[in-house]
Design a protein around this motif. Structure first.
Motif, PDB file in Angstrom:
ATOM      1  N   PHE A  73      63.093  67.579  50.671  1.00  0.00           N
ATOM      2  CA  PHE A  73      62.065  66.614  50.308  1.00  0.00           C
ATOM      3  C   PHE A  73      62.141  66.289  48.822  1.00  0.00           C
ATOM      4  N   MET A  74      61.692  65.072  48.487  1.00  0.00           N
ATOM      5  CA  MET A  74      61.625  64.640  47.096  1.00  0.00           C
ATOM      6  C   MET A  74      60.304  63.900  46.888  1.00  0.00           C
ATOM      7  N   PRO A  75      59.332  64.544  46.218  1.00  0.00           N
ATOM      8  CA  PRO A  75      58.072  63.865  45.934  1.00  0.00           C
ATOM      9  C   PRO A  75      58.108  63.204  44.560  1.00  0.00           C
ATOM     10  N   ASP A  76      57.458  62.054  44.445  1.00  0.00           N
ATOM     11  CA  ASP A  76      57.272  61.522  43.094  1.00  0.00           C
ATOM     12  C   ASP A  76      56.086  62.263  42.467  1.00  0.00           C
ATOM     13  N   SER A  81      51.490  65.099  49.601  1.00  0.00           N
ATOM     14  CA  SER A  81      52.219  65.166  50.856  1.00  0.00           C
ATOM     15  C   SER A  81      52.128  66.573  51.417  1.00  0.00           C
ATOM     16  N   GLY A  82      52.649  66.743  52.602  1.00  0.00           N
ATOM     17  CA  GLY A  82      52.663  68.057  53.207  1.00  0.00           C
ATOM     18  C   GLY A  82      53.360  68.041  54.545  1.00  0.00           C
ATOM     19  N   ILE A  83      53.585  69.241  55.042  1.00  0.00           N
ATOM     20  CA  ILE A  83      54.165  69.462  56.355  1.00  0.00           C
ATOM     21  C   ILE A  83      53.095  70.164  57.170  1.00  0.00           C
ATOM     22  N   PHE A  84      52.745  69.607  58.299  1.00  0.00           N
ATOM     23  CA  PHE A  84      51.710  70.171  59.151  1.00  0.00           C
ATOM     24  C   PHE A  84      52.386  70.727  60.395  1.00  0.00           C
ATOM     25  N   ILE A  85      52.109  71.986  60.716  1.00  0.00           N
ATOM     26  CA  ILE A  85      52.729  72.619  61.882  1.00  0.00           C
ATOM     27  C   ILE A  85      51.655  73.205  62.789  1.00  0.00           C
ATOM     28  N   ARG A  86      52.025  73.356  64.049  1.00  0.00           N
ATOM     29  CA  ARG A  86      51.145  73.905  65.080  1.00  0.00           C
ATOM     30  C   ARG A  86      49.809  73.169  65.135  1.00  0.00           C
ATOM     31  N   CYS A  87      49.839  71.864  64.976  1.00  0.00           N
ATOM     32  CA  CYS A  87      48.612  71.058  65.041  1.00  0.00           C
ATOM     33  C   CYS A  87      48.100  71.015  66.481  1.00  0.00           C
ATOM     34  N   ALA A  88      46.828  71.341  66.654  1.00  0.00           N
ATOM     35  CA  ALA A  88      46.234  71.369  67.988  1.00  0.00           C
ATOM     36  C   ALA A  88      46.192  69.977  68.618  1.00  0.00           C
ATOM     37  N   LYS A  89      45.946  68.955  67.784  1.00  0.00           N
ATOM     38  CA  LYS A  89      45.892  67.562  68.245  1.00  0.00           C
ATOM     39  C   LYS A  89      46.865  66.749  67.408  1.00  0.00           C
ATOM     40  N   GLN A  90      47.084  65.519  67.796  1.00  0.00           N
ATOM     41  CA  GLN A  90      47.972  64.654  67.017  1.00  0.00           C
ATOM     42  C   GLN A  90      47.197  64.029  65.866  1.00  0.00           C
ATOM     43  N   GLY A 167      53.946  67.508  61.826  1.00  0.00           N
ATOM     44  CA  GLY A 167      53.734  66.235  61.144  1.00  0.00           C
ATOM     45  C   GLY A 167      54.150  66.268  59.694  1.00  0.00           C
ATOM     46  N   LEU A 168      54.459  65.097  59.143  1.00  0.00           N
ATOM     47  CA  LEU A 168      54.776  64.918  57.726  1.00  0.00           C
ATOM     48  C   LEU A 168      53.789  63.895  57.173  1.00  0.00           C
ATOM     49  N   GLN A 169      53.235  64.177  55.988  1.00  0.00           N
ATOM     50  CA  GLN A 169      52.143  63.382  55.437  1.00  0.00           C
ATOM     51  C   GLN A 169      52.552  62.608  54.183  1.00  0.00           C
ATOM     52  N   ALA A 170      51.949  61.429  54.013  1.00  0.00           N
ATOM     53  CA  ALA A 170      51.977  60.669  52.757  1.00  0.00           C
ATOM     54  C   ALA A 170      50.542  60.232  52.503  1.00  0.00           C
ATOM     55  N   SER A 171      49.971  60.666  51.370  1.00  0.00           N
ATOM     56  CA  SER A 171      48.564  60.393  51.112  1.00  0.00           C
ATOM     57  C   SER A 171      48.351  60.062  49.640  1.00  0.00           C
ATOM     58  N   GLY A 172      47.288  59.320  49.359  1.00  0.00           N
ATOM     59  CA  GLY A 172      46.970  58.945  47.986  1.00  0.00           C
ATOM     60  C   GLY A 172      47.789  57.746  47.563  1.00  0.00           C
ATOM     61  N   THR A 173      48.561  57.933  46.494  1.00  0.00           N
ATOM     62  CA  THR A 173      49.423  56.868  45.984  1.00  0.00           C
ATOM     63  C   THR A 173      50.762  57.482  45.609  1.00  0.00           C
ATOM     64  N   GLY A 174      51.844  56.862  46.034  1.00  0.00           N
ATOM     65  CA  GLY A 174      53.171  57.342  45.665  1.00  0.00           C
ATOM     66  C   GLY A 174      54.127  57.350  46.834  1.00  0.00           C
ATOM     67  N   THR A 175      55.265  58.031  46.618  1.00  0.00           N
ATOM     68  CA  THR A 175      56.346  58.043  47.597  1.00  0.00           C
ATOM     69  C   THR A 175      56.844  59.467  47.816  1.00  0.00           C
ATOM     70  N   ILE A 176      57.096  59.788  49.081  1.00  0.00           N
ATOM     71  CA  ILE A 176      57.725  61.053  49.466  1.00  0.00           C
ATOM     72  C   ILE A 176      58.949  60.705  50.304  1.00  0.00           C
ATOM     73  N   ARG A 177      60.041  61.419  50.060  1.00  0.00           N
ATOM     74  CA  ARG A 177      61.271  61.219  50.829  1.00  0.00           C
ATOM     75  C   ARG A 177      61.644  62.533  51.511  1.00  0.00           C
ATOM     76  N   PHE A 178      62.127  62.417  52.755  1.00  0.00           N
ATOM     77  CA  PHE A 178      62.586  63.570  53.525  1.00  0.00           C
ATOM     78  C   PHE A 178      63.979  63.290  54.043  1.00  0.00           C
TER      79      PHE A 178
END
Length: 185
Positions: A73-76, A81-90, A167-178
């Motif tokens: 990953f490369m965050p600005d 951002s984040g990685i969400f695992i074992r999420c009970a719901k989508q 899941g993979l998240q993008a939140s707020g303002t900016g760019t995340i690359r995976f």
């Protein structure tokens, strides 16, 4: 016949050692979907999430239980951002998922990159802004371990939350690359 058996065993050993895992979030795959207002696209083989005062995520359609997830990953400097695992719901939730954070500049250092948000502060601070980094997440029934750039940042015993979505998240303002997002048994 004696030569064939050892060659067969050698071929099996080599194929096992070079297991490339299962690719997740690849272009053209129908096993994931986009949610929210962030923009997600593929550019030059990279999955890129862009948020402009928005939140969004990509999530698998399949649930996973015990696995090792590896990715780059490369965050600005501005993205949350984040990685969400074992999420009970989508959906993204720090209580119904394990949220592995990507946010070096989080206002609360206990939730910065490498933390399991609300469950485990980072054991080490690893700076990740504006460069390629690695996450290795080992999710087992009795332990959840997180490494950033080969540095152990979290170890959670009896993590709870059985099977769930990734899941993979993008939140707020900016760019995340995976890139190179791979799932192993």
């Amino acid at each position: 016949m004696r030569i064939l058996i050892p060659l067969w065993m050698l071929a099996l050993a080599i194929s096992t050692c070079t297991d490339r895992g299962r690719e997740l979030f690849a272009p053209g795959q129908a096993d994931w979907e986009v949610h929210g207002a962030a923009q997600w696209d593929f550019r030059d083989g990279l999955l890129q999430g862009r948020a402009d005062s928005a939140e969004g995520f990509v999530m698998t359609r399949e649930r996973y239980t015990d696995f090792r997830l590896e990715l780059e990953f490369m965050p600005d400097s501005t993205i949350n951002s984040g990685i969400f695992i074992r999420c009970a719901k989508q959906e993204l939730s720090a209580t119904d998922c394990h949220e592995i954070n990507i946010w070096d500049l989080h206002p609360n250092p206990e939730f910065r990159t490498g933390a399991i948000v609300t469950r485990h502060p980072p054991l080490a601070h690893v700076n990740t802004l504006n460069r390629w980094n690695t996450y290795r997440i080992d999710c087992r029934p009795d332990t959840l371990k997180i490494w950033v750039n080969d540095t152990l940042t979290a170890r959670l015993a009896n993590p709870g939350l059985g099977s769930g979505y990734i899941g993979l998240q993008a939140s707020g303002t900016g760019t995340i690359r995976f890139r190179n997002i791979r799932l192993y048994p």
